[in-house]
Enzyme design. Structure first.
Site, mmCIF file in Angstrom:
data_model
loop_
_atom_site.group_PDB
_atom_site.id
_atom_site.type_symbol
_atom_site.label_atom_id
_atom_site.label_comp_id
_atom_site.label_asym_id
_atom_site.label_seq_id
_atom_site.Cartn_x
_atom_site.Cartn_y
_atom_site.Cartn_z
ATOM 1 N N ARG A 85 1.035 -1.172 0.191
ATOM 2 C CA ARG A 85 -0.270 0.029 -0.154
ATOM 3 C C ARG A 85 0.984 1.122 0.616
ATOM 4 O O ARG A 85 0.539 2.143 -0.657
ATOM 5 C CB ARG A 85 -0.547 -0.493 1.351
ATOM 6 N N TYR B 207 0.238 -13.298 0.139
ATOM 7 C CA TYR B 207 1.163 -13.429 -1.003
ATOM 8 C C TYR B 207 1.698 -12.318 -0.227
ATOM 9 O O TYR B 207 1.899 -11.516 0.200
ATOM 10 C CB TYR B 207 0.090 -12.750 -1.823
ATOM 11 N N ASP C 97 -14.563 4.328 -0.969
ATOM 12 C CA ASP C 97 -15.014 3.431 0.272
ATOM 13 C C ASP C 97 -15.785 3.823 0.608
ATOM 14 O O ASP C 97 -16.680 3.921 1.426
ATOM 15 C CB ASP C 97 -14.056 2.558 1.771
#
Ligand SMILES: Cc1cc2nc3c(=O)[nH]c(=O)nc-3n(C[C@H](O)[C@H](O)[C@H](O)COP(=O)(O)OP(=O)(O)OC[C@H]3O[C@@H](n4cnc5c(N)ncnc54)[C@H](O)[C@@H]3O)c2cc1C
Length: 366
Positions: free
Chosen positions: A90, A191, A269
């Site tokens: 991120r 991952y 969001d």
């Protein structure tokens, strides 16, 4: 144009608006452009937006989604991915967006927390008591932001009966794939990030009740380990390496009834919080940003065109939650079916998501 929130959606919207000739400012509560250490999967539909915005992101491609039986550690199906699926830290994505915004001369005002938006939709009241007037507002300040409270004040969320932990652990030589370890009532997704020396973990467990809000609450790693103690050694070994873990309750927000009120339009969001089971929240925020900028100053028309795709993505994410947590006979049947599919047509299950991943919102008129 004022964009509230310098997250993924907000920075992308600011860049998209600037490229269309708008004068743009971004207001962000955090004192620096930074993100918590966690991963994101950027799919081709989101990657196309980054390319169109000129955002350069260095991140490894994911080769497959690998479903594993969490109880036995046996492979169920490994579904190869085409190009364009990336495993992203991120912080790297925010940095890449921030660099592009800076190169375009966009003003990002940090350390400015908006407490409320006045009824006129044009007056921002900051936590320090100051006031700022805007002409048009893009609300990209997330699910608990002031913009969502202004546009959809009465929209309540319900607890889904699931909580999630996130953590990062050190690894070596991890395959470039997203693994989903499934078990009855719980699953773990992992991952690798950056050079493959750290593994992003998101673990989900079904629970009867949840009271705390937010997704920055720390939890005891032993609680996570206990929740997955019935899993095989592969998962237990990973969880033994967890030192710091965050826990949050997964809420179902449904589709917010409207995304625009007056001159304030929500994206990402703030408009449509999504469950993490399809890894699309950030991808949808990128799509929103690009398509809204193209459709300004008619956000209502944009919203009408955009809603069906977002609604479909939200329900696809919800459907995955049920599939991952099967138990008893249903579980055995599903695992056998997937194993067979894995032998004869491993690409087939992901073809059903062509509508999502193959879409190029940068090339369509809406
Ligand atoms: C564990 C986890 C895994 C995920 N994995 C994926 C994935 O693999 N792929 C994917 O596409 N999505 C994923 N998502 C979803 C994705 O993270 C979100 O959908 C995405 O970050 C939404 O971006 P946004 O810009 O809309 O909001 P946010 O990222 O929430 O950004 C909002 C910004 O607004 C700022 N802000 C908030 N309130 C104020 C205020 N009052 N004043 C000023 N500024 C304010 C915040 O500081 C923040 O910078 C995941 C989510 C979680 C929790």
């Amino acid at each position: 144009m004022t964009v509230l929130g310098a997250g993924i959606g907000g920075l992308a919207a600011a860049i998209a608006c600037k490229l269309r000739g708008y004068s743009v400012e971004v207001i962000e509560q955090a004192p620096a452009l930074t993100e918590v250490g966690a991963g994101l999967q950027i799919a081709p539909n989101g990657g196309r937006v980054l390319d169109a915005l000129g955002v350069r992101l260095a991140a490894p491609e994911s080769e497959a989604i690998h479903i594993i039986d969490g109880l036995s550690n046996r492979s169920v199906i490994r579904m190869p991915l085409g190009p364009g699926f990336r495993l992203v830290h991120r912080a790297d994505l925010i940095a890449a967006l921030g660099d592009r915004a800076q190169a375009l001369g966009i003003a990002v005002r940090l350390d400015r927390c908006v407490r409320t938006i006045a009824q006129d939709g044009r007056t921002l009241h900051f936590a320090d008591g100051s006031i700022h007037r805007v002409r048009r507002l893009i609300g990209a300040d997330g699910v608990r932001g002031a913009a969502r409270a202004f546009v959809a004040p009465d929209h309540a969320a319900t607890f889904t009966g699931q909580v999630a932990w996130r953590a990062i652990v050190p690894v070596t030589d991890w395959p470039r794939e997203a693994q989903v370890h499934m078990g009855p009532g719980r699953h773990l997704v992992c991952y690798p990030l950056r050079d493959g020396r750290s593994l992003n973990l998101v673990a989900v467990e079904e629970r009867a009740a949840w009271v705390a809000d937010g997704w920055s609450q720390r939890d005891d790693p032993d609680v996570l380990r206990e929740a997955f103690s019935g899993f095989a050694h592969g998962v237990r070994d990973l969880l033994d390496r967890v030192e710091t873990v965050h826990l949050w309750g997964l809420m179902d927000h449904g589709l917010t009834p409207r995304w625009t009120r007056g001159t304030c339009t929500l994206i990402g969001d703030a408009a449509h919080p999504t469950l993490p089971f399809l890894a699309q929240g950030a991808n949808l925020a990128l799509e929103d940003a690009y398509t809204l900028a193209r459709n300004l100053p008619e956000p209502s028309a944009w919203e009408a065109l955009r809603r069906p795709r977002v609604a479909r993505a939200l329900s696809a994410a919800q459907a995955n939650a049920t599939r991952y947590h099967l138990s008893g006979g249903q579980r055995s049947v599903a695992l056998s079916g997937l194993r067979l599919l894995g032998r004869v047509a491993p690409r087939l299950p992901l073809r059903g998501y062509g509508w999502l991943y193959d879409a190029d919102v940068t090339g369509e008129p809406s």
